[in-house]
Write a protein that holds these residues in place. Structure first.
Motif, mmCIF file in Angstrom:
data_model
loop_
_atom_site.group_PDB
_atom_site.id
_atom_site.type_symbol
_atom_site.label_atom_id
_atom_site.label_comp_id
_atom_site.label_asym_id
_atom_site.label_seq_id
_atom_site.Cartn_x
_atom_site.Cartn_y
_atom_site.Cartn_z
ATOM 1 N N TRP A 1 52.973 56.730 53.025
ATOM 2 C CA TRP A 1 52.144 57.915 53.296
ATOM 3 C C TRP A 1 50.807 57.461 53.341
ATOM 4 C CZ3 TRP A 1 52.081 62.022 56.095
ATOM 5 C CH2 TRP A 1 53.309 62.982 56.239
ATOM 6 N N ALA A 2 50.273 56.642 52.248
ATOM 7 C CA ALA A 2 48.858 56.318 52.024
ATOM 8 C C ALA A 2 48.503 55.469 53.234
ATOM 9 C CB ALA A 2 48.483 55.536 50.863
ATOM 10 N N ALA A 3 49.486 54.367 53.618
ATOM 11 C CA ALA A 3 49.168 53.593 54.740
ATOM 12 C C ALA A 3 48.874 54.304 56.123
ATOM 13 C CB ALA A 3 50.123 52.566 55.113
ATOM 14 N N VAL A 4 49.644 55.553 56.476
ATOM 15 C CA VAL A 4 49.548 56.126 57.643
ATOM 16 C C VAL A 4 48.214 57.186 57.741
ATOM 17 C CG1 VAL A 4 50.486 58.112 58.844
ATOM 18 C CG2 VAL A 4 51.945 56.287 58.134
ATOM 19 N N LEU A 5 48.091 57.704 56.441
ATOM 20 C CA LEU A 5 46.893 58.363 56.239
ATOM 21 C C LEU A 5 45.433 57.871 56.570
ATOM 22 C CD1 LEU A 5 48.036 61.042 53.712
ATOM 23 C CD2 LEU A 5 47.852 61.481 56.103
ATOM 24 N N ALA A 6 45.862 56.490 55.701
ATOM 25 C CA ALA A 6 44.350 55.600 55.863
ATOM 26 C C ALA A 6 44.013 55.118 57.315
ATOM 27 C CB ALA A 6 44.423 54.457 54.982
ATOM 28 N N CYS A 7 44.918 55.025 58.168
ATOM 29 C CA CYS A 7 44.792 54.585 59.529
ATOM 30 C C CYS A 7 44.923 55.840 60.436
ATOM 31 C CB CYS A 7 45.721 53.305 59.782
ATOM 32 S SG CYS A 7 45.782 51.972 58.645
ATOM 33 N N TRP A 8 45.007 57.216 60.163
ATOM 34 C CA TRP A 8 45.192 58.103 60.913
ATOM 35 C C TRP A 8 44.111 58.009 62.082
ATOM 36 C CZ3 TRP A 8 49.496 60.996 60.751
ATOM 37 C CH2 TRP A 8 49.322 62.134 61.725
ATOM 38 N N PRO A 9 45.016 58.308 63.389
ATOM 39 C CA PRO A 9 46.351 58.615 63.497
ATOM 40 C C PRO A 9 47.177 57.513 63.773
ATOM 41 C CG PRO A 9 44.818 58.879 65.681
ATOM 42 C CD PRO A 9 44.011 58.730 64.477
ATOM 43 N N ALA A 10 48.074 57.407 63.023
ATOM 44 C CA ALA A 10 48.920 56.188 63.046
ATOM 45 C C ALA A 10 50.533 56.556 62.451
ATOM 46 C CB ALA A 10 48.460 55.370 61.870
ATOM 47 N N ALA A 11 51.292 55.610 62.662
ATOM 48 C CA ALA A 11 52.855 55.928 62.450
ATOM 49 C C ALA A 11 53.504 54.645 61.753
ATOM 50 C CB ALA A 11 53.534 56.463 63.408
ATOM 51 N N LEU A 12 54.297 54.745 61.090
ATOM 52 C CA LEU A 12 54.935 53.578 60.559
ATOM 53 C C LEU A 12 55.795 52.665 61.781
ATOM 54 C CD1 LEU A 12 57.055 54.965 57.320
ATOM 55 C CD2 LEU A 12 55.014 53.789 57.315
ATOM 56 N N ASP B 1 57.821 59.701 66.242
ATOM 57 C CA ASP B 1 58.614 60.836 65.787
ATOM 58 C C ASP B 1 57.488 61.491 64.677
ATOM 59 O OD1 ASP B 1 60.252 62.887 64.525
ATOM 60 O OD2 ASP B 1 61.697 61.545 63.739
ATOM 61 N N TRP B 2 56.713 62.465 65.374
ATOM 62 C CA TRP B 2 55.798 63.207 64.648
ATOM 63 C C TRP B 2 56.375 64.001 63.380
ATOM 64 C CZ3 TRP B 2 51.296 60.785 64.522
ATOM 65 C CH2 TRP B 2 50.846 60.166 65.479
ATOM 66 N N ALA B 3 57.715 64.269 63.682
ATOM 67 C CA ALA B 3 58.315 65.305 62.621
ATOM 68 C C ALA B 3 58.814 64.522 61.341
ATOM 69 C CB ALA B 3 59.358 65.972 63.519
ATOM 70 N N ALA B 4 58.679 63.276 61.489
ATOM 71 C CA ALA B 4 59.354 62.372 60.225
ATOM 72 C C ALA B 4 58.424 62.389 59.172
ATOM 73 C CB ALA B 4 59.491 60.937 60.673
ATOM 74 N N TYR B 5 58.812 62.368 57.821
ATOM 75 C CA TYR B 5 57.709 61.969 56.887
ATOM 76 C C TYR B 5 57.827 60.810 56.133
ATOM 77 C CZ TYR B 5 57.616 67.202 57.805
ATOM 78 O OH TYR B 5 57.621 68.411 58.350
ATOM 79 N N PRO B 6 57.001 59.994 56.349
ATOM 80 C CA PRO B 6 55.634 60.116 57.330
ATOM 81 C C PRO B 6 56.110 59.945 58.712
ATOM 82 C CG PRO B 6 55.527 57.950 56.019
ATOM 83 C CD PRO B 6 56.642 58.717 55.687
ATOM 84 N N PRO B 7 55.160 60.181 59.562
ATOM 85 C CA PRO B 7 55.591 59.762 61.054
ATOM 86 C C PRO B 7 55.873 58.455 61.265
ATOM 87 C CG PRO B 7 53.533 61.157 60.930
ATOM 88 C CD PRO B 7 53.924 60.818 59.278
#
Length: 320
Positions: free
Chosen positions: A74-85, A129-135
């Motif tokens: 989650w931290a990696a995705v939010l740090a680079c937002w908009p981003a996804a695994l 998949d934006w509905a995944a947690y995290p995307p």
């Protein structure tokens, strides 16, 4: 007096806790805090009171200990937002100790925080998949990218086979994802791996038997992963030559497992011979990788005993 509409809205502390803890696994970003009307002094107070601890610049976790893999993601995705695994980080069983891989649109340049790998992907919009947690990247796309980054073909095949065997993906979905990658490095090799998967080879050893023993020497094509039941136990036969009464089991277990496991295997072989008229032979890594030509010759002999009228042909290794 000023218009009451100009008054600053109070910080939604409850909203922070819901978003951070119930949705994002204990992680929240400064951007999200500001959207909840937090001011800089609110954020400083949360950090001072240890309600938040910085993981990356502008990204926080709700405790002071080491973050879990999910919190790191989650931290990696939010740090680079908009981003996804992306890649291995987007697969059902990501490597726990590896850096977190995230993808961003190809037009963006993002500085990777510590412990994060940022990949710019042309296939971004419509492939998350934006509905995944995290995307995260769609699983078939992630699997193809992860396989392309593998250290060798065996690692790539093992990764893809695990996904198919666990029913996380169909082999056909992987083929469709690869079809769109016209400029991908090693695309042809990955295509060959996927064709072997579609034929039913579900491990590195099964693939090597298919390539080095069966195909290379002109043996008939066996049926793979055939479901059966012997003495009330459900099994899947690795390679079945039903017309010739032969089953080949590829034994890839280190040291052949325990004595009890060996006994159980051979008991099932005996039951199959009695109930189905199927002879079973067990082939090891050494026989497939170390001496495929002799192994092919012996399998050919067994097939001829069952009525096969073909001939085992020589391969490039036989001729060497």
């Amino acid at each position: 007096m000023g218009d009451s509409g100009d008054a600053k809205q109070p910080f939604d502390h409850d909203g922070m806790e819901r978003l951070r803890d119930e949705v994002q696994g204990g992680v929240i970003s400064r951007r999200q805090l500001r959207e909840l009307h937090a001011q800089d002094h609110d954020i400083r107070r949360l950090v001072r009171n240890r309600e938040l601890t910085a993981v990356h610049p502008g990204v926080y976790v709700s405790h002071t200990g080491n973050p879990t893999w999910g919190q790191r993601a989650w931290a990696a995705v939010l740090a680079c937002w908009p981003a996804a695994l992306t890649g291995r980080s987007a697969l059902p069983k990501p490597p726990e100790r590896a850096p977190i891989e995230v993808m961003v649109p190809i037009g963006r340049t993002v500085r990777a925080p510590d412990g994060v790998i940022v990949r710019r992907r042309a296939r971004f919009e419509g492939y998350v998949d934006w509905a995944a947690y995290p995307p995260r990247q769609l699983i078939a796309e992630a699997a193809i990218d992860a396989a392309a980054d593998a250290s060798d073909l065996n690692e790539a095949f093992s990764m893809l086979a695990d996904l198919v065997q666990s029913k996380a993906l169909r082999a056909g979905a992987l083929v469709e994802a690869l079809d769109h990658r016209r400029r991908m490095r090693d695309r042809q090799l990955l295509g060959e791996l996927l064709e072997d998967l579609k034929e039913g080879a579900c491990s590195v050893l099964e693939r090597e038997y298919l390539r080095r023993v069966e195909r290379a020497h002109g043996l008939p094509t066996g049926e793979r992963q055939v479901a059966d039941s012997v003495a009330g136990v459900s099994v899947e036969r690795d390679v079945t030559y039903a017309a010739y009464g032969l089953v080949v089991e590829l034994d890839g277990r280190a040291f052949h497992g325990s004595a009890a496991a060996r006994d159980a295997d051979h008991a099932r072989d005996l039951d199959a011979a009695a109930a189905r008229g199927l002879r079973t032979v067990r082939i090891t890594y050494g026989q497939v990788l170390g001496d495929p030509c002799r192994t092919a010759a012996r399998i050919g002999d067994l097939l001829r005993l069952g009525g096969w009228e073909g001939q085992v042909r020589s391969c490039s290794v036989c001729d060497a």
